[in-house]
Structures are given as structure tokens and as C-alpha cells.
Design an enzyme around this catalytic site. Structure first.
Site, PDB file in Angstrom:
ATOM      1  N   GLN A  14       9.421  -2.969  -0.126  1.00 19.53           N
ATOM      2  CA  GLN A  14       9.221  -2.556   1.551  1.00 19.53           C
ATOM      3  C   GLN A  14       9.118  -1.026   1.440  1.00 19.53           C
ATOM      4  OE1 GLN A  14      11.399  -4.986   0.473  1.00 19.53           O
ATOM      5  NE2 GLN A  14      10.065  -6.740   1.215  1.00 19.53           N
ATOM      6  N   PRO A  34      -5.677  -9.270   1.184  1.00 19.32           N
ATOM      7  CA  PRO A  34      -4.365  -9.355   0.679  1.00 19.32           C
ATOM      8  C   PRO A  34      -3.639  -9.088   1.656  1.00 19.32           C
ATOM      9  CG  PRO A  34      -5.715  -7.242   0.220  1.00 19.32           C
ATOM     10  CD  PRO A  34      -6.636  -8.317   0.649  1.00 19.32           C
ATOM     11  N   GLU A  36       0.803 -10.178   2.951  1.00 17.79           N
ATOM     12  CA  GLU A  36       1.887 -10.535   2.373  1.00 17.79           C
ATOM     13  C   GLU A  36       2.381 -12.403   2.674  1.00 17.79           C
ATOM     14  OE1 GLU A  36       5.650  -8.670   2.874  1.00 17.79           O
ATOM     15  OE2 GLU A  36       4.573  -6.818   3.271  1.00 17.79           O
ATOM     16  N   PHE A  38       3.906 -14.221   0.880  1.00 14.36           N
ATOM     17  CA  PHE A  38       5.215 -15.053   0.415  1.00 14.36           C
ATOM     18  C   PHE A  38       6.326 -14.793   1.088  1.00 14.36           C
ATOM     19  CE2 PHE A  38       2.160 -14.200  -2.675  1.00 14.36           C
ATOM     20  CZ  PHE A  38       1.536 -15.226  -3.172  1.00 14.36           C
ATOM     21  N   PRO A  48      11.765 -12.422   7.047  1.00  7.70           N
ATOM     22  CA  PRO A  48      13.178 -12.036   6.980  1.00  7.70           C
ATOM     23  C   PRO A  48      13.374 -11.059   8.431  1.00  7.70           C
ATOM     24  CG  PRO A  48      12.414 -11.558   4.768  1.00  7.70           C
ATOM     25  CD  PRO A  48      11.309 -11.844   5.705  1.00  7.70           C
ATOM     26  N   TRP A  53      18.318  -8.545   6.268  1.00 10.79           N
ATOM     27  CA  TRP A  53      18.604  -7.621   5.385  1.00 10.79           C
ATOM     28  C   TRP A  53      19.853  -6.825   5.031  1.00 10.79           C
ATOM     29  CZ3 TRP A  53      14.518  -7.000   2.166  1.00 10.79           C
ATOM     30  CH2 TRP A  53      13.287  -7.353   2.585  1.00 10.79           C
TER      31      TRP A  53
HETATM   32  N1  LIG Z   1      -2.064   7.129   6.058  1.00 12.50           N
HETATM   33  C1  LIG Z   1      -0.889   7.083   5.905  1.00 12.50           C
HETATM   34  N2  LIG Z   1      -0.464   8.234   5.343  1.00 12.50           N
HETATM   35  C2  LIG Z   1       0.793   8.521   5.114  1.00 12.50           C
HETATM   36  N3  LIG Z   1       1.871   7.443   5.178  1.00 12.50           N
HETATM   37  C3  LIG Z   1       1.312   6.100   5.250  1.00 12.50           C
HETATM   38  C4  LIG Z   1      -0.020   6.007   5.871  1.00 12.50           C
HETATM   39  N4  LIG Z   1      -0.046   4.662   6.086  1.00 12.50           N
HETATM   40  C5  LIG Z   1       1.000   3.979   5.917  1.00 12.50           C
HETATM   41  N5  LIG Z   1       2.094   4.951   5.491  1.00 12.50           N
HETATM   42  C6  LIG Z   1       3.283   5.005   5.166  1.00 12.50           C
HETATM   43  O1  LIG Z   1       3.737   3.710   4.247  1.00 12.50           O
HETATM   44  C7  LIG Z   1       5.101   3.421   4.481  1.00 12.50           C
HETATM   45  C8  LIG Z   1       5.236   1.997   4.885  1.00 12.50           C
HETATM   46  O2  LIG Z   1       5.016   1.336   3.505  1.00 12.50           O
HETATM   47  P1  LIG Z   1       4.725  -0.066   3.517  1.00 12.50           P
HETATM   48  O3  LIG Z   1       3.221  -0.593   3.925  1.00 12.50           O
HETATM   49  O4  LIG Z   1       4.906  -0.634   1.964  1.00 12.50           O
HETATM   50  O5  LIG Z   1       5.872  -0.887   4.440  1.00 12.50           O
HETATM   51  S1  LIG Z   1       5.748  -2.483   4.496  1.00 12.50           S
HETATM   52  O6  LIG Z   1       7.270  -2.855   3.879  1.00 12.50           O
HETATM   53  O7  LIG Z   1       4.945  -3.264   3.832  1.00 12.50           O
HETATM   54  O8  LIG Z   1       5.876  -2.632   6.007  1.00 12.50           O
HETATM   55  C9  LIG Z   1       5.528   4.115   5.753  1.00 12.50           C
HETATM   56  O9  LIG Z   1       6.383   5.473   5.306  1.00 12.50           O
HETATM   57  P2  LIG Z   1       6.951   6.376   6.320  1.00 12.50           P
HETATM   58  O10 LIG Z   1       6.024   7.302   6.858  1.00 12.50           O
HETATM   59  O11 LIG Z   1       7.913   7.330   5.519  1.00 12.50           O
HETATM   60  O12 LIG Z   1       7.746   5.474   7.408  1.00 12.50           O
HETATM   61  C10 LIG Z   1       3.983   4.374   6.352  1.00 12.50           C
HETATM   62  O13 LIG Z   1       4.050   5.734   7.175  1.00 12.50           O
HETATM   63  O1  LIG Z   2       2.437  -4.778   8.365  1.00  9.36           O
HETATM   64  C1  LIG Z   2       2.999  -4.656   7.073  1.00  9.36           C
HETATM   65  C2  LIG Z   2       3.915  -6.007   6.983  1.00  9.36           C
HETATM   66  O2  LIG Z   2       5.105  -5.783   8.084  1.00  9.36           O
HETATM   67  C3  LIG Z   2       5.943  -6.843   8.071  1.00  9.36           C
HETATM   68  O3  LIG Z   2       6.435  -6.849   6.976  1.00  9.36           O
HETATM   69  C4  LIG Z   2       7.708  -6.033   6.528  1.00  9.36           C
HETATM   70  O4  LIG Z   2       8.675  -6.879   7.337  1.00  9.36           O
HETATM   71  C5  LIG Z   2       9.096  -8.021   6.834  1.00  9.36           C
HETATM   72  C6  LIG Z   2      10.247  -8.485   7.799  1.00  9.36           C
HETATM   73  O5  LIG Z   2      11.319  -7.808   7.055  1.00  9.36           O
HETATM   74  C7  LIG Z   2       9.188  -8.214   5.235  1.00  9.36           C
HETATM   75  O6  LIG Z   2       9.269  -9.344   4.903  1.00  9.36           O
HETATM   76  C8  LIG Z   2       7.993  -7.604   4.482  1.00  9.36           C
HETATM   77  O7  LIG Z   2       8.188  -7.464   3.270  1.00  9.36           O
HETATM   78  C9  LIG Z   2       7.768  -6.033   5.002  1.00  9.36           C
HETATM   79  O8  LIG Z   2       6.452  -5.309   4.473  1.00  9.36           O
HETATM   80  C10 LIG Z   2       5.183  -8.028   8.240  1.00  9.36           C
HETATM   81  O9  LIG Z   2       6.212  -9.210   8.423  1.00  9.36           O
HETATM   82  C11 LIG Z   2       4.219  -8.278   7.197  1.00  9.36           C
HETATM   83  O10 LIG Z   2       3.100  -9.597   7.402  1.00  9.36           O
HETATM   84  C12 LIG Z   2       3.241  -7.211   7.248  1.00  9.36           C
HETATM   85  O11 LIG Z   2       2.386  -7.367   5.910  1.00  9.36           O
END
Ligand SMILES: Nc1ncnc2c1ncn2[C@@H]1O[C@H](COP(=O)(O)OS(=O)(=O)O)[C@@H](OP(=O)(O)O)[C@H]1O
Ligand SMILES: OC[C@H]1O[C@H](O[C@H]2O[C@H](CO)[C@@H](O)[C@H](O)[C@H]2O)[C@H](O)[C@@H](O)[C@@H]1O
Length: 280
Positions: A14, A34, A36, A38, A48, A53
Site C-alpha cells: 500500500q 488493472p 486490486e 484480490f 480491509p 490494519w
Molecule cells: N501524480 C503523482 N505524483 C506524485 N505522487 C503520486 C501521484 N499519483 C499518486 N501518487 C502517490 O502515490 C501514493 C499512493 O500509492 P498507492 O497508489 O500504491 O496507494 S494505494 O494503497 O494503492 O491506495 C501517494 O503518496 P503520498 O503523496 O505520499 O501520499 C500518492 O500521492
Molecule cells: O485507489 C487505490 C485503491 O484504494 C483502495 O485500496 C487501498 O485501501 C484498501 C483498504 O485498506 C486496501 O485493501 C488496498 O490494498 C489499498 O490499495 C481501494 O480499496 C482500491 O480498490 C483502490 O485500488
């Protein structure tokens, strides 16, 4: 059932930048859809919740941490058969050219293995993935070296339930509103807990790729956000797809001055109290 000619799996943890990469690939229209697939838990059919968490939180001030988490919402058990589960994922993730894409976080691997056991795939993760897709996917590993930034990003997201900033409004997990962010608070113990969780996920991916002798396409967060279009183009090339289709970044960065301040505070607390600061 949708025919899959080619597949790839974005493997991540995450807040590693994974959505920026998959949203960029999805925007090409030729690189699968693409998502998520799963993440939903079988007993609720939902990802979750914030509380999940922290179910094994052993740090300071557990009541204070719980009070800051976003309230849980009710769900319903996922009662689909394994075959239906597979068909839904292949239908949803495949573009008309037969390319399937998906995103898998390490914490979701037991769920994938469990679902795939209903397809008579009784082995480890690789067996489960092959049984689901019917082809050997290309693996892409997204990593964020700075686990302090990554954990701060997640601590803010679990409080606000705002996981993405999608200016197109096309993402179902867009904004929760400024009021939720006003209520969010810095908490060193909570960030340390998430840093340990995220570092463990990244280590688990490294171990798994080593054990399976797979050399994935590697994407580092810092490089992805520095050059999102070029990074997406290089992934498209590696997949044998047209790199010129790489779009400008479809998502905006969420982190801001408040995140940076929490990262600074966390680094100082981590030095003082021995909290995790690196992914190794
Ligand atoms: N365009 C752009 N530029 C810079 N940073 C960006 C961009 N798009 C997504 N992000 C940053 O990616 C972080 C989120 O990561 P994930 O997409 O893996 O999160 S998730 O768990 O799937 O929701 C989260 O990091 P943080 O900025 O540190 O919060 C997002 O802001
Ligand atoms: O938009 C990005 C993703 O945001 C959510 O997923 C995030 O939080 C979930 C809940 O805790 C977690 O299961 C997931 O791994 C995280 O990336 C949303 O639920 C996702 O569908 C979406 O791709």
C-alpha cells in the site's frame, strides 16, 4: 469465459505509487484493466477496513489509535463460487486485445491462494496465479524505498479513507472531504506500526521473487513520480505494447506540507524510540 492472451501482475504494498502506475497503464486502453481484484475479505466482501490494519497493534496508546481510525462499514459475505470469482476477474481485467492486468498487494496473497484452492490449485502463490490466469504473467514490482513517507501516507489514508486523488472523478475511492482530514492526527506509534507492516510486505515480495527465480520489471516510487509518463512507457515496452500510448499522469499527488511535517516528526521519533525507518 474471457480469453486471456497475455497477462501482467503489478506486485506492491500500500502507498507505493501502485495506483499511479496501473491507472496510467489502464488509460492506454490496450494494457488490460488493472485493479486490486484480490483485496476483498471473504466475510465482508469489502477491502480491509481501517481497523483491520491495526488488529495486532502492540504500540503505545491503542485506544487513542482506535479513536482516530475511520469508522467501519458493514459488508456482506462473498458467496461466489471459485469459478465465478475467476470469470469475474478475467472479464473485468481484460481489454479487447486479450491483455489482462491486475494489482496484488502482499497482504492479499493468502486470499488469492484460498480462492484458487477452489479451482483445484493447491499449492503456493505461483500455482494460484497460474490457475487463475491460465497463462504465465509478466511480473512488475513497485517499491517505495522511503518507508517513513509510505507509512505516513497510509496513516493519513486510513484516517480519512481517501486513497486517491483522481481529477477525472473516475475512481470510486476519491475524496472523503476536508473535514475528515481536519480530524486526522499525527501518531508516532500508529505510523511505526504501518512502517513495520509495509516494510514486511516489501521484504516478502523480495523473498518470493528470489525463491521463484523471477526477475520482475522493477519500478521505484521516486522515479515513477519524477517521470510518470516515461516510466509507464518503459513498462509498456517491456510488455511488448506501444510506449507512445503512455499518458500524462492521470492522478495527482496526495501528500502535501502536512505529510512532510509528519514525516519529519516521525523520523525524529523513530530515532528516539527505535521505530522502523528503512524497509530492510
Ligand atoms: N501524480 C503523482 N505524483 C506524485 N505522487 C503520486 C501521484 N499519483 C499518486 N501518487 C502517490 O502515490 C501514493 C499512493 O500509492 P498507492 O497508489 O500504491 O496507494 S494505494 O494503497 O494503492 O491506495 C501517494 O503518496 P503520498 O503523496 O505520499 O501520499 C500518492 O500521492
Ligand atoms: O485507489 C487505490 C485503491 O484504494 C483502495 O485500496 C487501498 O485501501 C484498501 C483498504 O485498506 C486496501 O485493501 C488496498 O490494498 C489499498 O490499495 C481501494 O480499496 C482500491 O480498490 C483502490 O485500488
Amino acid at each position: 469465459m474471457t480469453a486471456v492472451n497475455q497477462a501482467y501482475l503489478v506486485c506492491a504494498s500500500q502507498r507505493s505509487g501502485s495506483t499511479l502506475l496501473v491507472a496510467s497503464l489502464a488509460a492506454t486502453g490496450v494494457a488490460g484493466r488493472p485493479a486490486e481484484y484480490f483485496e476483498d475479505l471473504p466475510d465482508t466482501g469489502l477491502p480491509p477496513q481501517s481497523q483491520d490494519w491495526f488488529s495486532d497493534y502492540a504500540g503505545p496508546d491503542p485506544d487513542g489509535v482506535r479513536a482516530l481510525l475511520h469508522p467501519a462499514v458493514a459488508g456482506r459475505p462473498d458467496e461466489r463460487s471459485a469459478q465465478r470469482w475467476r470469470d469475474d476477474i478475467l472479464d473485468a481485467g481484460t481489454t479487447p486485445n486479450g491483455v489482462w492486468g491486475g494489482k496484488l498487494m502482499w497482504n492479499q496473497t493468502p486470499l488469492l491462494i484460498e480462492h484458487a484452492s477452489g479451482l483445484d490449485a493447491n499449492g503456493g502463490l505461483r500455482t494460484a496465479i497460474r490457475a487463475l490466469l491460465g497463462v504465465e504473467p509478466t511480473y512488475i514490482l513497485v517499491n517505495r524505498d522511503d518507508v517513513a513517507e509510505q507509512a505516513v501516507s497510509m496513516w493519513r489514508a486510513v484516517q480519512t479513507q481517501t486513497w486517491v486523488d483522481d481529477p477525472s472523478g473516475g475512481s470510486p475511492t476519491v475524496t472523503a472531504g476536508a473535514d475528515r482530514d481536519d480530524a486526522a492526527r499525527y501518531h508516532a506509534g500508529a505510523i511505526a506500526h504501518l512502517a513495520a507492516e509495509l516494510a514486511a510486505q516489501q521484504q516478502a515480495w523480495d523473498r518470493w521473487f528470489r525463491d521463484e527465480a523471477i526477475d520482475p520489471i522493477r519500478v521505484e516510487f521516486a522515479e515513477l513520480v519524477r517521470a510518470p509518463q516515461a516510466t509507464t512507457a518503459s513498462v509498456l515496452t517491456a510488455l511488448g505494447l506501444d510506449p507512445d500510448l503512455a499518458p500524462p499522469p492521470p492522478l495527482k499527488r496526495q501528500g502535501d506540507g502536512r505529510s512532510a511535517e509528519w514525516v519529519r516528526r516521525y523520523r525524529a521519533d523513530a530515532e528516539a524510540y527505535g521505530y522502523p525507518l528503512t524497509r530492510n
